[in-house]
Design an enzyme around this catalytic site. Structure first.
Site, PDB file in Angstrom:
ATOM      1  N   HIS A 194      -8.352  -8.228  -3.804  1.00 27.35           N
ATOM      2  CA  HIS A 194      -8.776  -8.403  -5.200  1.00 27.35           C
ATOM      3  C   HIS A 194      -8.238  -9.683  -5.822  1.00 27.35           C
ATOM      4  O   HIS A 194      -7.107 -10.085  -5.551  1.00 27.35           O
ATOM      5  CB  HIS A 194      -8.298  -7.209  -6.036  1.00 27.35           C
ATOM      6  N   SER A 244     -13.568  -0.938  -6.634  1.00 24.95           N
ATOM      7  CA  SER A 244     -12.195  -1.189  -7.083  1.00 24.95           C
ATOM      8  C   SER A 244     -12.052  -2.425  -7.962  1.00 24.95           C
ATOM      9  O   SER A 244     -11.143  -2.485  -8.786  1.00 24.95           O
ATOM     10  CB  SER A 244     -11.268  -1.318  -5.872  1.00 24.95           C
ATOM     11  N   ASP A 281      -4.078  -9.365  -4.398  1.00 21.77           N
ATOM     12  CA  ASP A 281      -3.655  -8.638  -3.197  1.00 21.77           C
ATOM     13  C   ASP A 281      -4.631  -8.963  -2.060  1.00 21.77           C
ATOM     14  O   ASP A 281      -5.365  -9.949  -2.150  1.00 21.77           O
ATOM     15  CB  ASP A 281      -3.531  -7.127  -3.477  1.00 21.77           C
TER      16      ASP A 281
END
Ligand code: NAG
Ligand code: NAG
Length: 365
Positions: free
Chosen positions: A333, A40, A330
């Site tokens: 990340h 991600s 977040d």
């Protein structure tokens, strides 16, 4: 005297520029393309097209990105976007993007998929994702298209001059080894054995890419996962401290990756492998946050609960205003401000950042 010397230098410089732009005896210091395999942290929106809980194609993701929420897990650009800027490679299409065909894949493709990992089962708690081996298969699919766009000799030069980026392993911890309620690996394997298994599987895929003709590899290590808001929110550790066990186990993985890079460089001549020290660079940013201009280091800019890290950034939540001062966007990340620093350090950092050569040096080899 000084003036004459300067003039000489300028003239000499002009000759050099003339020679290099005519291409005589100079290697083109540019990569032909960039092929990206990862999770991600660098997914540009592959998961938008998958049946997955790990998606970021909604507001406020992309609040600082020109295209808004694109599927990137950041307020703005990823490390790959910044590296592309430095290398003058246009934004790469996500593999699952319907437009990622024909001429649109000539400067490279990004196969990274949120929740994906080195092991097949990693991230299955979050639904569909592309594992590392899926991503390599997707590259083979694109390779068939590239074969129809150039002859054999052109293709082999093109592949040898392409940059491969691999950033994998975080989910094999966060969405596997460290989730004992769902995965058994944490009971079955010691941290050392688990790291051995991961690196063995990783090696197989790196060599598969080499067998397909790729020659220049940047392999990013895992960052200090014990310091991300999601781990701090477990409450296992006093305020101001990272989760030591998490950092210890990912360090074991990184140590083996450095040794792998050394082995690959000595066993496979004609190709080059570089280790990106994400752990060291990220730790430096955390440890010297003020010098980098960050004031919030232990909370997500967007998230819910303890450290804004118990639940990650939900649709339509209101993010913090001073995003440039946050290290984490977040629960998992970093912000684009951190991504930019990491990209620059991979591009031109010293061997403590990128070993044994950096991306800029790889371009010239
Ligand atoms: C590199 O070569 C050494 C010596 O033959 C071998 O032990 C090692 O497994 C090889 N490593 C890789 C990654 O090919
Ligand atoms: C953090 O910074 C301090 C002082 O700047 C240094 O002594 C320490 O070794 C650093 N810790 C790590 C883990 O880099």
């Amino acid at each position: 005297m000084t003036k004459i010397k300067w003039l000489d230098l300028i003239l000499f410089g002009a000759v050099l520029v003339a020679v290099s732009s005519s291409g005589v005896g100079m290697a083109d210091p540019h990569f032909s393309a960039m092929f990206v395999f990862g999770d991600s942290i660098i997914d540009p929106g592959n998961n938008n097209y998958l049946n997955s809980l790990a998606k970021a194609n909604y507001v406020p993701y992309g609040v600082d990105f020109s295209e808004g929420p694109s599927g990137r897990f950041s307020n703005g650009k990823t490390i790959i976007d910044y590296l592309g800027d430095l290398l003058e490679i246009p934004a790469l299409p996500a593999y699952t993007n319907p437009f990622a065909t024909g001429k649109n894949i000539l400067r490279g493709v990004n196969y990274a998929s949120a929740a994906g990992g080195i092991l097949e089962e990693t991230g299955q708690n979050l639904g569909e994702r592309f594992s590392l081996s899926d991503q390599v298969q997707n590259f083979e699919d694109n390779l068939n298209q590239l074969k129809s766009q150039m002859d054999d000799q052109e293709l082999s030069i093109y592949l040898a001059k392409a940059l491969v980026i691999l950033i994998h392993g975080s989910n094999d911890y966060i969405n596997n080894y460290l989730l004992p309620s769902i995965f058994s690996t944490g009971y079955v394997y010691s941290p050392k054995d688990y790291a051995d298994i991961l690196v063995k599987r990783y090696t197989r895929q790196i060599l598969a890419l080499r067998n397909l003709g790729l020659r220049k590899f940047f392999i990013g290590g895992i960052g200090p996962l014990g310091c991300i808001p999601n781990q701090l929110a477990t409450g296992l550790t006093p305020p101001g401290k990272c989760v030591a066990f998490t950092n210890e186990v990912v360090r074991m993985f990184n140590t083996r990756l450095i040794s792998l890079v050394d082995q690959l460089n000595s066993n496979y001549t004609g190709s080059i492998y570089a280790y990106g020290n994400t752990f060291g660079a990220f730790y430096d940013i955390l440890n010297n946050s003020k010098e980098y201009g960050f004031s919030v280091i232990d909370r997500g800019c967007c998230g819910v609960g303890r450290n804004q890290g118990q639940i990650t950034c939900l649709p339509f939540s209101v993010p913090c205003a001073n995003r440039n001062q946050y290290i984490f966007w977040d629960a998992f990340h970093p912000t684009q401000a951190v991504n930019q620093i990491l990209a620059r350090r991979a591009y031109s950092g010293p061997t403590s950042d990128c070993y044994p050569v950096n991306v800029q040096q790889m371009a010239q080899m």
